[in-house]
Design an enzyme around this catalytic site. Structure first.
Site, PDB file in Angstrom:
ATOM      1  N   SER A   1       0.844  -1.190   0.000  1.00 43.50           N
ATOM      2  CA  SER A   1       0.000   0.000   0.000  1.00 43.50           C
ATOM      3  C   SER A   1       0.879   1.240   0.000  1.00 43.50           C
ATOM      4  O   SER A   1       2.026   1.214   0.440  1.00 43.50           O
ATOM      5  CB  SER A   1      -0.898   0.023   1.240  1.00 43.50           C
ATOM      6  OG  SER A   1      -0.185   0.489   2.376  1.00 43.50           O
ATOM      7  N   ASP A   2       0.341   2.352  -0.487  1.00 47.21           N
ATOM      8  CA  ASP A   2       0.995   3.630  -0.260  1.00 47.21           C
ATOM      9  C   ASP A   2       0.744   4.022   1.201  1.00 47.21           C
ATOM     10  O   ASP A   2      -0.021   3.375   1.917  1.00 47.21           O
ATOM     11  CB  ASP A   2       0.468   4.686  -1.227  1.00 47.21           C
ATOM     12  CG  ASP A   2       1.489   5.786  -1.491  1.00 47.21           C
ATOM     13  OD1 ASP A   2       2.365   6.017  -0.637  1.00 47.21           O
ATOM     14  OD2 ASP A   2       1.405   6.433  -2.553  1.00 47.21           O
ATOM     15  N   TRP A   3       1.386   5.088   1.642  1.00 43.00           N
ATOM     16  CA  TRP A   3       1.344   5.499   3.050  1.00 43.00           C
ATOM     17  C   TRP A   3      -0.112   5.679   3.508  1.00 43.00           C
ATOM     18  O   TRP A   3      -0.821   6.546   3.008  1.00 43.00           O
ATOM     19  CB  TRP A   3       2.122   6.794   3.221  1.00 43.00           C
ATOM     20  CG  TRP A   3       2.212   7.294   4.636  1.00 43.00           C
ATOM     21  CD1 TRP A   3       1.196   7.781   5.396  1.00 43.00           C
ATOM     22  CD2 TRP A   3       3.386   7.355   5.449  1.00 43.00           C
ATOM     23  NE1 TRP A   3       1.654   8.145   6.624  1.00 43.00           N
ATOM     24  CE2 TRP A   3       2.998   7.896   6.696  1.00 43.00           C
ATOM     25  CE3 TRP A   3       4.724   7.008   5.247  1.00 43.00           C
ATOM     26  CZ2 TRP A   3       3.903   8.112   7.728  1.00 43.00           C
ATOM     27  CZ3 TRP A   3       5.617   7.223   6.275  1.00 43.00           C
ATOM     28  CH2 TRP A   3       5.218   7.760   7.503  1.00 43.00           C
ATOM     29  N   ALA A   4      -0.542   4.832   4.420  1.00 45.52           N
ATOM     30  CA  ALA A   4      -1.877   4.894   5.041  1.00 45.52           C
ATOM     31  C   ALA A   4      -3.017   4.714   4.058  1.00 45.52           C
ATOM     32  O   ALA A   4      -4.173   4.959   4.403  1.00 45.52           O
ATOM     33  CB  ALA A   4      -2.060   6.210   5.811  1.00 45.52           C
TER      34      ALA A   4
END
Length: 719
Positions: free
Chosen positions: A266-269
């Site tokens: 995933s990308d950040w959060a």
């Protein structure tokens, strides 16, 4: 370690140990002792025991630090499964190259591959294993700040660069064990992140499945076909479903159609943001949807950590999905050789010699020289002569803020400014320098000083642009002009009456209409990196001839956006020979062309094209062979990028007015001419039909060749 050994290792792992491998945390979880008690740990529900099982670390580098963390981690991890260290190495580690949009204007995939290999070498010796690059998103809207990370508006070029960057990072045959000075690539952002509504960061993406497959997915597939070890999800929605929890995108397309077997992160959060999107009820629901969608690593949120065990116990998620994710992570660690050598290439002594070496800086210089685009050169105002009196004025005369926002380890303090390089490399040049301290304001004293030196000069170079923070992530803009203070400053300098060359440092295609009409010379420098000032002056003074060509159209104003060369025709197309007809698809208040089109760029000579011929070799798979004579019609040697375009006249669906199908780089001496030949296979004429499959049609085609997308010779063929 063999596959059977990995399977055996997986079989030894407890449920908690498996879930831990899916967790990525930042480096301060391991390097800041106080944070372990009161900071990240307490805030994010992780205990010290949990950190013994987390599978990867984000944003920590330096051989001493990574080795220390790895050593302590392995002492506490029951099965001695090593950590992965990952970071955003977007266009260089400490040796910074031009931003990707600038690198793309070189039209030189081999050079881009070399820059990626240098970045990998510096990263590997500094303890990193994975870079979150390349970004291969197709972009048609320069309001979006992250356009600086893209390679532009053309699917073919995006594919070529995606392949080159992956090969540069991962080395020959993607053999990361025997090429330990390379690192794993992570292609991003899957998918179509580059098409947010209004150019606004993190915004909705809305397009047809056919458009997605036609223009946006090919570059991801090219990176995957080149062997990219990881893929990163995007923040946006696709058909109303956030990409990170999008099973159609990540299971059907990525896994089943593209045959991707690597790690999806995933990308950040991004996982937890499914709640804000309104498709997940809570963190538990996020964990359930994300694992079902195939996300293997959760970056800096903790939904898996909190709820996967509960979901498996409740039989809402099959443990087999967890095992698949963990095995992919173990396979990545194995591909990097970490089980045999968990410290891999991290070596503080070698790091000091390799990082920012003179050899790497020479690659940065070449990359910057090939990325700077000459947009205007009226009356041959360039190149400058050292015998001329030249004033260098403006905010970027003495600024070293030319690296760009994604230069994580780049040091502005060790980056030479234009003034610095004039002093060291051009000691005999007759120059005066009058700086401006702020890009957003000019004092009366600064203006007066600049005008004074301009009056005493033969020519004036005005160095303008964005700060690095004005482009990049979360840096969308509704106005893409230069700051008002700079435009006013430039206008005052223009009033002095001397020939003016404007140089712009920036991270996006700007609206330069106010400048281009009045200026004598105009240079697009982008954020050119570590050796950017040297490269710029080499071009301004003619040590190097400019050769770069745009890979993204420059609009006349923000109201034109999106403006891109490979657009569709309409039912009422504009006729440029009859502009008096109102009831056609056009703007009334601005010319209906870009300010500077795709493929455009000048050099210090001129080229002519003639004797354009196209031959078709008949058969079940026809081959189209094109020839054109290119002549250097100027007085100096130069490089031409011969661009080949095609239009399918009648298709099952509407086809673009032209599509880039290839290019050839030709170096010619003054007066020299050469016949350039280029062939296309029938398959290369294919496009995505209603059935979502890509194949060509028989029929009539226009074949075009020229120096840019709006300057072409055209002929028709029938297949």
């Amino acid at each position: 370690m063999k596959q059977n050994d990995l399977q055996a290792l997986l079989g030894e792992m407890t449920l908690a140990e498996k879930i831990g491998q899916l967790q990525q945390v930042t480096g301060d979880f391991y390097t800041n002792d106080s944070a372990e008690i009161t900071g990240p740990l307490s805030n994010n529900l992780l205990s010290e025991d949990d950190l013994k099982n987390s599978g990867s670390v984000l944003g920590l580098s330096g051989a001493t630090d990574t080795n220390a963390v790895q050593k302590k981690y392995l002492e506490n991890n029951r099965l001695h499964i090593p950590l992965l260290f990952m970071a955003d190495i977007v266009h260089g580690y400490r040796t910074i190259f031009p931003i990707p949009l600038g690198l793309a204007t070189s039209w030189n995939p081999e050079l881009v591959k070399e820059t990626a290999a240098v970045a990998a070498k510096e990263s590997a010796v500094s303890g990193l294993h994975v870079t979150f690059s390349p970004m291969v998103d197709l972009v048609r809207d320069p309001r979006w700040g992250r356009v600086m990370e893209s390679t532009g508006e053309d699917p073919l070029l995006n594919c070529l660069y995606a392949e080159s960057v992956v090969q540069g990072y991962q080395g020959p045959a993607n053999d990361l064990i025997n090429n330990a000075d390379h690192i794993a690539a992570c292609v991003k952002h899957f998918a179509a992140y580059g098409a947010p509504e209004g150019g606004r960061e993190y915004n909705t993406v809305n397009m047809s499945d056919r458009e997605l497959r036609e223009n946006y997915l090919p570059s991801y597939q090219a990176a995957i076909n080149a062997g990219s070890k990881l893929v990163m999800t995007s923040f946006n929605t696709i058909d109303g479903v956030p990409a990170t929890v999008n099973t159609y995108l990540n299971r059907q397309i990525l896994r089943d159609e593209f045959k991707f077997e690597g790690v999806l992160i995933s990308d950040w959060a991004a996982m937890m943001e499914a709640i804000n999107h309104g498709v997940a009820e809570d963190h538990r629901d996020v964990a359930k949807q994300s694992l079902k969608a195939g996300v293997d690593i959760e970056m800096m949120t903790f939904c898996y950590h909190q709820f996967v065990e509960e979901l498996i116990s409740a039989k809402e998620v099959d443990e087999g999905l967890l095992d698949e994710a963990v095995l992919r992570i173990l396979e990545l660690k194995n591909d990097l050789g970490l089980f045999e050598n968990p410290y891999r290439s991290a070596d503080a002594v070698k790091e000091a010699a390799v990082v920012y070496s003179a050899e790497h800086q020479q690659v940065a210089l070449k990359a910057a020289e090939e990325s700077i685009v000459l947009l205007e050169n009226k009356n041959n105002v360039l190149p400058l002569a050292t015998s001329e009196k030249v004033a260098f004025v403006g905010p970027f005369a003495t600024s070293s803020d030319i690296l760009g926002t994604w230069s994580w380890k780049g040091e502005i303090s060790e980056t030479a400014s234009v003034a610095d390089v004039l002093g060291t490399d051009y000691p005999t040049a007759k120059v005066t320098i009058s700086p401006v301290a702020d890009v957003f304001s000019v004092t009366a004293e600064e203006l007066a000083a600049a005008k004074a030196v301009a009056k005493n000069a033969d020519k004036v170079v005005v160095l303008l642009g964005e700060t690095s923070q004005m482009s990049g992530e979360a840096s969308s803009r509704t106005s893409i002009q230069l700051p008002e203070a700079q435009l006013a400053f430039w206008d005052e300098i223009l009033s002095v009456g001397k020939p003016v060359i404007v140089v712009s440092f920036n991270g996006r295609p700007l609206d330069l209409s106010a400048v281009s009409e009045k200026v004598t010379g105009l240079v697009e420098a982008w954020f050119p990196g570590t050796k950017g000032a040297t490269a710029l002056l080499n071009i301004l003074y003619g040590k190097v001839a400019p050769k770069a060509r745009l890979t993204m159209s420059f609009p006349r104003n923000v109201g034109q956006i999106p403006v891109y060369y490979n657009h569709f025709n309409t039912g009422r197309p504009i006729n440029f020979d009859d502009l008096g007809n109102k009831y056609v698809s056009k703007y009334l208040d601005v010319p209906n062309t870009p300010l500077y089109p795709f493929g455009y760029g000048l050099t210090y000579t001129t080229f002519g094209y003639d004797h354009f011929k196209v031959a078709v070799e008949a058969g079940a798979e026809p081959v189209i062979t094109c020839q054109v004579r290119v002549k250097n019609t100027g007085q100096t040697a130069g490089t031409e990028i011969v661009q080949w375009y095609l239009r399918d006249i009648v298709g099952q669906v509407v086809r673009p007015m032209k599509e880039l199908k290839g290019f050839d780089t030709v170096e010619l001496q003054a007066g020299e001419e050469r016949v350039v030949t280029h062939s296309f296979t029938f398959a290369e004429l294919g496009y995505v039909h209603h059935d979502k499959k890509r194949y060509p049609d028989h029929g009539e085609f226009e074949v075009m060749v020229g120096s840019h997308s709006e300057s072409v010779l055209t002929t028709r063929i029938t297949l």
